[in-house]
Motif scaffolding. Structure first.
Motif, PDB file in Angstrom:
ATOM      1  N   UNK A   1      18.323  -2.683   5.189  1.00 28.42           N
ATOM      2  CA  UNK A   1      16.963  -2.959   4.727  1.00 28.42           C
ATOM      3  C   UNK A   1      15.992  -1.933   5.294  1.00 28.42           C
ATOM      4  N   UNK A   2      14.810  -1.879   4.684  1.00 28.57           N
ATOM      5  CA  UNK A   2      13.790  -0.965   5.166  1.00 28.57           C
ATOM      6  C   UNK A   2      13.108  -1.540   6.410  1.00 28.57           C
ATOM      7  N   UNK A   3      12.563  -0.637   7.212  1.00 30.50           N
ATOM      8  CA  UNK A   3      11.798  -1.073   8.365  1.00 30.50           C
ATOM      9  C   UNK A   3      10.528  -1.761   7.888  1.00 30.50           C
ATOM     10  N   UNK A   4      10.194  -2.896   8.517  1.00 28.21           N
ATOM     11  CA  UNK A   4       9.027  -3.646   8.122  1.00 28.21           C
ATOM     12  C   UNK A   4       8.176  -3.988   9.341  1.00 28.21           C
ATOM     13  N   UNK A   5       6.862  -3.985   9.129  1.00 28.94           N
ATOM     14  CA  UNK A   5       5.956  -4.368  10.203  1.00 28.94           C
ATOM     15  C   UNK A   5       5.914  -5.888  10.273  1.00 28.94           C
ATOM     16  N   UNK A   6       5.982  -6.438  11.479  1.00 34.80           N
ATOM     17  CA  UNK A   6       5.971  -7.879  11.618  1.00 34.80           C
ATOM     18  C   UNK A   6       4.778  -8.395  12.412  1.00 34.80           C
ATOM     19  N   UNK A   7       4.182  -7.573  13.251  1.00 35.30           N
ATOM     20  CA  UNK A   7       3.035  -8.026  14.035  1.00 35.30           C
ATOM     21  C   UNK A   7       2.193  -6.828  14.448  1.00 35.30           C
ATOM     22  N   UNK A   8       0.888  -7.033  14.426  1.00 38.36           N
ATOM     23  CA  UNK A   8      -0.056  -5.958  14.733  1.00 38.36           C
ATOM     24  C   UNK A   8      -1.128  -6.481  15.667  1.00 38.36           C
ATOM     25  N   UNK A   9      -1.570  -5.637  16.597  1.00 38.28           N
ATOM     26  CA  UNK A   9      -2.688  -5.997  17.470  1.00 38.28           C
ATOM     27  C   UNK A   9      -3.567  -4.775  17.645  1.00 38.28           C
ATOM     28  N   UNK A  10      -4.875  -4.966  17.515  1.00 38.83           N
ATOM     29  CA  UNK A  10      -5.795  -3.848  17.662  1.00 38.83           C
ATOM     30  C   UNK A  10      -6.119  -3.625  19.136  1.00 38.83           C
ATOM     31  N   UNK A  11      -6.517  -2.413  19.451  1.00 37.91           N
ATOM     32  CA  UNK A  11      -6.839  -2.089  20.838  1.00 37.91           C
ATOM     33  C   UNK A  11      -8.220  -2.586  21.222  1.00 37.91           C
ATOM     34  N   UNK A  12      -9.125  -2.562  20.257  1.00 32.61           N
ATOM     35  CA  UNK A  12     -10.486  -2.942  20.562  1.00 32.61           C
ATOM     36  C   UNK A  12     -10.640  -4.426  20.814  1.00 32.61           C
ATOM     37  N   UNK A  13     -10.612  -5.198  19.741  1.00 29.80           N
ATOM     38  CA  UNK A  13     -10.848  -6.623  19.873  1.00 29.80           C
ATOM     39  C   UNK A  13      -9.613  -7.462  20.057  1.00 29.80           C
ATOM     40  N   UNK A  14      -8.466  -6.845  20.071  1.00 27.09           N
ATOM     41  CA  UNK A  14      -7.251  -7.622  20.233  1.00 27.09           C
ATOM     42  C   UNK A  14      -6.944  -8.512  19.048  1.00 27.09           C
ATOM     43  N   UNK A  15      -7.427  -8.105  17.860  1.00 21.92           N
ATOM     44  CA  UNK A  15      -7.140  -8.882  16.674  1.00 21.92           C
ATOM     45  C   UNK A  15      -5.666  -8.758  16.319  1.00 21.92           C
ATOM     46  N   UNK A  16      -5.080  -9.863  15.880  1.00 22.34           N
ATOM     47  CA  UNK A  16      -3.662  -9.881  15.566  1.00 22.34           C
ATOM     48  C   UNK A  16      -3.421 -10.227  14.099  1.00 22.34           C
ATOM     49  N   UNK A  17      -2.276  -9.756  13.623  1.00 21.25           N
ATOM     50  CA  UNK A  17      -1.868 -10.075  12.256  1.00 21.25           C
ATOM     51  C   UNK A  17      -0.357 -10.157  12.242  1.00 21.25           C
ATOM     52  N   UNK A  18       0.175 -11.112  11.471  1.00 24.38           N
ATOM     53  CA  UNK A  18       1.614 -11.333  11.439  1.00 24.38           C
ATOM     54  C   UNK A  18       2.136 -11.359  10.004  1.00 24.38           C
ATOM     55  N   UNK A  19       3.360 -10.924   9.878  1.00 22.89           N
ATOM     56  CA  UNK A  19       4.070 -11.069   8.612  1.00 22.89           C
ATOM     57  C   UNK A  19       4.305 -12.562   8.405  1.00 22.89           C
ATOM     58  N   UNK A  20       4.238 -13.006   7.164  1.00 24.47           N
ATOM     59  CA  UNK A  20       4.374 -14.431   6.883  1.00 24.47           C
ATOM     60  C   UNK A  20       5.663 -15.011   7.449  1.00 24.47           C
ATOM     61  N   UNK A  21       6.730 -14.260   7.398  1.00 20.89           N
ATOM     62  CA  UNK A  21       8.037 -14.782   7.813  1.00 20.89           C
ATOM     63  C   UNK A  21       8.116 -15.089   9.312  1.00 20.89           C
ATOM     64  N   UNK A  22       7.199 -14.542  10.104  1.00 23.43           N
ATOM     65  CA  UNK A  22       7.242 -14.787  11.552  1.00 23.43           C
ATOM     66  C   UNK A  22       6.012 -15.546  12.045  1.00 23.43           C
ATOM     67  N   UNK A  23       5.070 -15.783  11.150  1.00 19.28           N
ATOM     68  CA  UNK A  23       3.827 -16.447  11.541  1.00 19.28           C
ATOM     69  C   UNK A  23       4.121 -17.830  12.106  1.00 19.28           C
TER      70      UNK A  23
ATOM     71  N   UNK B   1      -0.824  -7.759  24.452  1.00 18.06           N
ATOM     72  CA  UNK B   1      -0.831  -6.490  25.189  1.00 18.06           C
ATOM     73  C   UNK B   1      -1.712  -6.646  26.409  1.00 18.06           C
ATOM     74  N   UNK B   2      -1.593  -5.722  27.325  1.00 14.72           N
ATOM     75  CA  UNK B   2      -2.532  -5.727  28.454  1.00 14.72           C
ATOM     76  C   UNK B   2      -3.736  -4.851  28.102  1.00 14.72           C
ATOM     77  N   UNK B   3      -4.783  -4.975  28.868  1.00 15.47           N
ATOM     78  CA  UNK B   3      -6.028  -4.267  28.551  1.00 15.47           C
ATOM     79  C   UNK B   3      -5.880  -2.758  28.684  1.00 15.47           C
ATOM     80  N   UNK B   4      -4.966  -2.320  29.518  1.00 21.93           N
ATOM     81  CA  UNK B   4      -4.763  -0.884  29.711  1.00 21.93           C
ATOM     82  C   UNK B   4      -3.931  -0.261  28.605  1.00 21.93           C
ATOM     83  N   UNK B   5      -3.400  -1.083  27.718  1.00 22.57           N
ATOM     84  CA  UNK B   5      -2.541  -0.624  26.620  1.00 22.57           C
ATOM     85  C   UNK B   5      -1.284   0.062  27.140  1.00 22.57           C
ATOM     86  N   UNK B   6      -0.837  -0.355  28.310  1.00 27.23           N
ATOM     87  CA  UNK B   6       0.406   0.195  28.838  1.00 27.23           C
ATOM     88  C   UNK B   6       1.578  -0.736  28.628  1.00 27.23           C
TER      89      UNK B   6
END
Length: 120
Positions: free
Chosen positions: A42-64, A71-76
């Motif tokens: 299968x193709x690679x698919x994105x399943x979860x995303x988090x922004x660096x600024x506000x820490x907004x998250x988004x999930x693929x329906x199959x894993x929601x 993440x930590x605030x330092x983005x490490x």
């Protein structure tokens, strides 16, 4: 930016795993961090995303409702808590960092991947 994943393994259906991704280098330039996965054939698919600024998250329906990205605030460090795992979650999981560089565009950084296997 260099990314190294850890925490993969084998688990029975209904179990949990926590993936970690250690980021090094110019991490302050990261704008978005994501987890992707690629199952065999299968193709690679994105399943979860988090922004660096506000820490907004988004999930693929199959894993929601089952997976949680953080993440930590330092983005490490980036994590993916996976609960109620299903056999269809079996895949290689990749950590990804996105930098939006002025004058260049989007730069993607990838880890080497970590295998997650869920048995029924």
């Amino acid at each position: 930016v260099q990314l190294v994943e850890s925490g993969g393994g084998s688990v029975q259906a209904g179990g949990s795993l926590r993936l970690s991704c250690a980021a090094s280098g110019d991490t302050h330039s990261i704008n978005v961090m994501t987890w992707h996965r690629q199952a065999p054939g299968k193709e690679r698919e994105v399943i979860a995303t988090i922004t660096s600024g506000g820490g907004l998250t988004h999930y693929r329906d199959s894993v929601k409702g089952r997976f949680n990205i953080s993440r930590n605030s330092a983005k490490t460090m980036l994590w993916l808590q996976m609960n109620d795992l299903k056999p269809e979650d079996t895949a290689v999981y990749y950590c990804n960092a996105i930098e939006l560089r002025i004058g260049v565009g989007q730069l993607d950084y990838w880890g080497q991947g970590t295998q997650v296997t869920v048995s029924s």
